[in-house]
Write an enzyme that holds these catalytic residues in place. Structure first.
Site, PDB file in Angstrom:
ATOM      1  N   ARG A  14       0.647  -1.035   0.115  1.00 47.95           N
ATOM      2  CA  ARG A  14       0.018   0.076  -0.043  1.00 47.95           C
ATOM      3  C   ARG A  14       0.749   1.334  -0.016  1.00 47.95           C
ATOM      4  O   ARG A  14       0.285   2.147  -0.177  1.00 47.95           O
ATOM      5  CB  ARG A  14      -0.901   0.039   1.143  1.00 47.95           C
ATOM      6  N   THR A  82       3.608 -13.918   9.766  1.00 48.48           N
ATOM      7  CA  THR A  82       4.558 -13.616  11.011  1.00 48.48           C
ATOM      8  C   THR A  82       5.141 -14.553  11.505  1.00 48.48           C
ATOM      9  O   THR A  82       6.308 -14.494  12.125  1.00 48.48           O
ATOM     10  CB  THR A  82       3.561 -12.602  11.859  1.00 48.48           C
ATOM     11  N   ASN A 172      -4.874  -6.579  19.119  1.00 50.60           N
ATOM     12  CA  ASN A 172      -3.273  -7.070  19.238  1.00 50.60           C
ATOM     13  C   ASN A 172      -2.439  -5.981  18.540  1.00 50.60           C
ATOM     14  O   ASN A 172      -2.400  -5.550  17.333  1.00 50.60           O
ATOM     15  CB  ASN A 172      -3.214  -8.503  18.472  1.00 50.60           C
ATOM     16  N   ASN A 230       1.438   1.448   7.145  1.00 51.92           N
ATOM     17  CA  ASN A 230       1.207   0.542   5.708  1.00 51.92           C
ATOM     18  C   ASN A 230       0.795   1.553   4.458  1.00 51.92           C
ATOM     19  O   ASN A 230       0.832   1.079   3.590  1.00 51.92           O
ATOM     20  CB  ASN A 230       0.026  -0.291   6.121  1.00 51.92           C
ATOM     21  N   ASN A 379      36.069  43.770   6.278  1.00 50.95           N
ATOM     22  CA  ASN A 379      34.961  44.296   5.616  1.00 50.95           C
ATOM     23  C   ASN A 379      34.870  44.050   4.081  1.00 50.95           C
ATOM     24  O   ASN A 379      35.661  44.321   3.454  1.00 50.95           O
ATOM     25  CB  ASN A 379      34.447  45.760   5.800  1.00 50.95           C
ATOM     26  N   TYR A 389      37.205  29.963  -9.601  1.00 49.80           N
ATOM     27  CA  TYR A 389      37.082  28.832 -10.262  1.00 49.80           C
ATOM     28  C   TYR A 389      37.356  29.395 -11.669  1.00 49.80           C
ATOM     29  O   TYR A 389      36.846  30.315 -12.162  1.00 49.80           O
ATOM     30  CB  TYR A 389      35.579  28.410 -10.513  1.00 49.80           C
TER      31      TYR A 389
HETATM   32  C1  UD1 Z   1      -0.327  -8.172  12.516  1.00 49.88           C
HETATM   33  C2  UD1 Z   1      -1.064  -9.204  13.348  1.00 49.88           C
HETATM   34  C3  UD1 Z   1      -2.213  -8.573  13.803  1.00 49.88           C
HETATM   35  C4  UD1 Z   1      -2.052  -7.309  14.585  1.00 49.88           C
HETATM   36  C5  UD1 Z   1      -1.325  -6.399  13.540  1.00 49.88           C
HETATM   37  C6  UD1 Z   1      -0.690  -4.994  14.087  1.00 49.88           C
HETATM   38  C7  UD1 Z   1      -0.571 -11.395  12.840  1.00 49.88           C
HETATM   39  C8  UD1 Z   1      -1.182 -12.546  12.048  1.00 49.88           C
HETATM   40  N1  UD1 Z   1      -1.432 -10.467  12.727  1.00 49.88           N
HETATM   41  O1  UD1 Z   1      -1.387  -8.047  11.349  1.00 49.88           O
HETATM   42  O2  UD1 Z   1      -3.096  -9.526  15.012  1.00 49.88           O
HETATM   43  O3  UD1 Z   1      -3.295  -6.638  15.020  1.00 49.88           O
HETATM   44  O4  UD1 Z   1      -0.139  -7.070  13.114  1.00 49.88           O
HETATM   45  O5  UD1 Z   1      -0.096  -4.293  13.371  1.00 49.88           O
HETATM   46  O6  UD1 Z   1       0.590 -11.526  13.034  1.00 49.88           O
HETATM   47  N2  UD1 Z   1       6.151  -9.780   8.212  1.00 49.88           N
HETATM   48  C9  UD1 Z   1       7.268 -10.433   7.758  1.00 49.88           C
HETATM   49  N3  UD1 Z   1       6.938 -11.508   7.121  1.00 49.88           N
HETATM   50  C10 UD1 Z   1       5.959 -12.329   6.768  1.00 49.88           C
HETATM   51  C11 UD1 Z   1       4.381 -11.428   7.092  1.00 49.88           C
HETATM   52  C12 UD1 Z   1       4.870 -10.122   7.934  1.00 49.88           C
HETATM   53  O7  UD1 Z   1       8.394 -10.186   8.141  1.00 49.88           O
HETATM   54  O8  UD1 Z   1       5.703 -13.305   6.007  1.00 49.88           O
HETATM   55  C13 UD1 Z   1       6.096  -8.500   8.867  1.00 49.88           C
HETATM   56  C14 UD1 Z   1       5.571  -7.354   8.278  1.00 49.88           C
HETATM   57  O9  UD1 Z   1       6.655  -6.499   7.502  1.00 49.88           O
HETATM   58  C15 UD1 Z   1       5.353  -6.323   9.353  1.00 49.88           C
HETATM   59  C16 UD1 Z   1       4.833  -7.321  10.441  1.00 49.88           C
HETATM   60  O10 UD1 Z   1       5.492  -8.628  10.102  1.00 49.88           O
HETATM   61  O11 UD1 Z   1       6.562  -5.445   9.860  1.00 49.88           O
HETATM   62  C17 UD1 Z   1       3.136  -7.488  10.535  1.00 49.88           C
HETATM   63  O12 UD1 Z   1       2.723  -8.197   9.454  1.00 49.88           O
HETATM   64  P1  UD1 Z   1       1.396  -7.588   8.623  1.00 49.88           P
HETATM   65  O13 UD1 Z   1       1.213  -8.242   7.371  1.00 49.88           O
HETATM   66  O14 UD1 Z   1       1.625  -6.155   8.490  1.00 49.88           O
HETATM   67  O15 UD1 Z   1       0.505  -8.002   9.548  1.00 49.88           O
HETATM   68  P2  UD1 Z   1      -0.798  -7.507   9.916  1.00 49.88           P
HETATM   69  O16 UD1 Z   1      -1.731  -7.962   8.880  1.00 49.88           O
HETATM   70  O17 UD1 Z   1      -0.898  -5.932   9.870  1.00 49.88           O
HETATM   71 CA    CA Z   2       0.460  -4.298   9.534  1.00 48.86          CA
END
Ligand code: UD1
Ligand code: CA
Length: 461
Positions: A14, A82, A172, A230, A379, A389
C-alpha cells in the site's frame, strides 16, 4: 538474555513505493531505526531483523547498524506470515531467553512501553504476553478474545473473525514478549489453515493456552504508540506525532517554539535554552543550536553548529560551524564546510562556500565568498565576488585581519590581501595586496565635455 526479533519482511504494497517500506523516513530517520533504538533502550541485548521483500536496500542500510539480519524467502509459493518470519530468527533464541517481537512498521512504540511489557511478562510469570490497546475503530487488526473471567484466550485475525468477534475493540498491537522455549515449541505447531493461508504468530497464544501455559495481555492506553504504517497517509500521521514528541522535548527543555505545528526538528538536534524558534524553521540531522538564539522565517539548518546568541533569518546553512552572536540573513546561504567566527554579520543574498570568516568580520550584502580564508575585522563590501574557479580548477584566496574589500570588487584566486590591505571599489584584483596598501585595479574614468550635444543626441526622441 533479552532478544528482540524485528519483523520487516512484509511487502508494504500500500505504500506504492520502489523502496522497502521500513526505510521510509519519519522526521528524517528510517522508521525501522526508531524500532531498533527503542528496543535497545528498553533493555534488549541482541536484535535480529527479518528481511524479505525489497531486502537488498534494507540489508545495505542495516550493514552499519548493530543487528543480526535474517532473510525470509519471498519467491512464488514461499510460506508467508508473521510466524514464518519469526521462525527465520529462532535459532538465535535460547530456551531461557525472553523474546520481544516487534514490527519495523510500528515506529512510534516507546522503550518505556517495551520495558513495561517485559516487566509485566516477568511479574505475571507468563509464557507469552501480548501488548494490546483499545481502538474506537479496530478494523483490520487482530482481536483479543478473552475468557468469561477476563483471562486472555486467543487472538483472532480480522479476516477470520466472526461478526461477534469483529465487535471486540481490544486489538493486538503485533508486539509480544515470549519465553524462549515456549516460542520455539509453539511456533512449530502453527499451521496456515486460515483465510489468508498464512502462518500467524498470533496462533501461538491460543496454542500455549490450550497447553495450560499462562498467557496474558498487557493493555496500554496510548494507542498512538502502536500505529502501524502501511500507507503514505499513515506515514504522514506517524510523522506528525513524532514531530510533536520532538518539539515537546525541546519545549520541556526551555526552548520557545512559537508554533510547534509548523516547526520541523529532527530527532538528534540539540537546542540550548531561551532560544526562540519561529514558524517555518527546519532543523535537520545532527545540528546543535546554542542558547539565546533566534531562528526566524524559512530558515533551514542542516547538520550545523550554531553558537549562543545568534539571529538567523530566512537562511540555509549546511554542514557549517558558526560562532556566537552572529547575525545571518535574511536570505543568506552557507554551503558546506564554512567556519564562521563570533560577532560576524552575513547579510542579504550572501553565499559562502568552503570558507572561514573570523571574528568581527562582515559581508553584509550580495557577495559570493568561495574557497576563502578571511581574517578578523574584515569588511567585505556589497557585491564582492571571490572568483575561485577558472573553468577547470578551484583556488583559494586569503584576506587577512583588518583588510577592507571595496564594493563590487573581484578577487581572482589565488590571491592574498595582507593585513590592512585596502581594495578600491570596483577593482578586479589578480595580484597580491601588501600590508597597508591601497590597490585600485580599474580603468581610470575619462569625462568628455559636451559629448552628447556634439553627437546630436540632445532633445532627440
Ligand atoms: C499483524 C497481526 C495482527 C495485529 C497487527 C498489528 C498476525 C497474523 N497479525 O497483522 O493481529 O493486529 O499485526 O499491526 O501476526 N512480516 C514479515 N514476514 C511475513 C509477514 C509479515 O516479516 O511473512 C512482517 C511485516 O513486515 C510487518 C509485520 O510482520 O512488519 C506484521 O505483518 P503484517 O502483514 O503487516 O500483519 P498485519 O496483517 O498487520
Ligand atoms: Ca501491519
Amino acid at each position: 538474555m533479552n532478544i528482540g526479533i524485528i519483523l520487516a519482511a512484509g511487502e508494504g504494497k500500500r505504500m506504492k513505493s520502489r523502496h522497502a517500506k521500513v526505510l521510509h523516513k519519519i522526521c528524517g530517520k528510517p522508521m525501522i531505526s526508531y524500532v531498533i533504538e527503542e528496543a535497545y533502550k528498553s533493555g534488549v541485548d541482541k536484535n535480529i531483523v527479518v528481511v524479505g521483500h525489497k531486502k537488498e536496500e534494507l540489508i545495505e542500510y542495516l550493514r552499519d547498524v548493530d543487528v543480526i539480519v535474517r532473510e525470509q524467502p519471498t519467491g512464488e509459493g514461499s510460506p508467508y506470515g508473521t510466524a514464518f518470519a519469526v521462525s527465520q530468527a529462532i535459532d538465535e533464541v535460547e530456551d531461557d531467553d525472553d523474546v520481544i517481537i516487534l514490527c519495523a512498521d510500528t515506529p512510534l512504540i516507546t522503550s518505556d512501553s517495551i520495558k513495561n511489557l517485559f516487566e509485566y511478562h516477568k511479574s505475571t510469570k507468563s509464557y507469552a504476553s501480548v501488548l494490546t490497546t483499545v481502538l474506537e475503530d479496530p478494523t483490520g487488526y487482530g482481536r483479543i478474545v478473552r475468557k468469561s473471567n477476563g483471562d486472555l484466550l486467543r487472538i483472532v485475525e480480522d479476516k477470520d473473525a466472526t461478526d461477534d468477534e469483529k465487535k471486540i475493540k481490544e486489538i493486538n498491537s503485533g508486539i509480544y514478549c515470549f519465553n524462549g522455549k515456549a516460542l520455539k515449541e509453539s511456533i512449530e505447531k502453527i499451521d496456515n489453515k486460515n483465510k489468508q493461508n498464512e502462518y500467524y504468530l498470533t496462533d501461538a497464544i491460543g496454542i500455549l493456552n490450550s497447553e495450560g501455559l499462562k498467557v496474558s495481555a498487557y493493555e496500554i492506553s496510548n494507542c498512538e504508540e502502536i500505529l502501524g504504517v502501511n500507507s503514505r497517509e499513515q506515514l504522514a500521521i506517524a510523522s506528525k506525532i513524532m514531530q510533536k514528541r520532538i518539539n515537546k522535548y525541546h519545549l520541556d527543555n526551555g526552548v520557545t517554539i512559537v508554533d510547534p505545528d509548523n516547526t520541523y526538528i529532527e530527532p538528534n538536534v540539540v537546542i540550548g535554552y531561551d532560544t526562540i524558534i519561529y514558524p517555518g524553521a527546519i532543523i535537520e540531522s545532527n545540528s546543535i543550536i546554542g542558547q539565546n538564539c533566534k531562528i526566524i522565517g524559512n530558515t533551514r539548518i542542516v547538520n550545523s553548529e550554531i553558537g549562543n546568541g545568534c539571529d538567523i533569518d530566512s537562511t540555509l546553512i549546511e554542514s557549517s560551524v558558526i560562532g556566537s552572536n552572529c547575525h545571518i540573513g535574511p536570505f543568506a546561504h552557507l554551503r558546506p564546510n564554512c567556519k564562521i567566527g563570533s560577532n560576524v554579520k552575513i547579510g542579504n543574498f550572501v553565499e559562502i562556500k568552503n570558507s572561514t570568516i573570523d571574528d568581527n568580520s562582515k559581508a553584509a550584502h550580495l557577495s559570493y565568498v568561495g574557497d576563502a580564508d578571511v581574517g578578523k575585522n574584515v569588511n567585505i563590501g556589497c557585491g564582492v565576488v571571490f572568483v575561485n574557479y577558472d573553468g577547470k580548477n578551484k583556488f583559494r584566496s586569503t584576506v587577512k585581519d583588518n583588510a577592507f574589500i571595496g564594493s563590487n570588487s573581484n578577487l581572482v584566486a589565488p590571491v592574498v590581501v595582507e593585513e590592512y590591505g585596502y581594495v578600491a571599489a570596483g577593482s578586479t584584483i589578480t595580484d597580491n595586496v601588501d600590508e597597508g596598501d591601497l590597490s585600485i585595479a580599474r580603468a581610470r574614468q575619462i569625462n568628455i565635455p559636451g559629448w552628447v550635444e556634439k553627437r546630436g543626441f540632445k532633445n532627440h526622441k
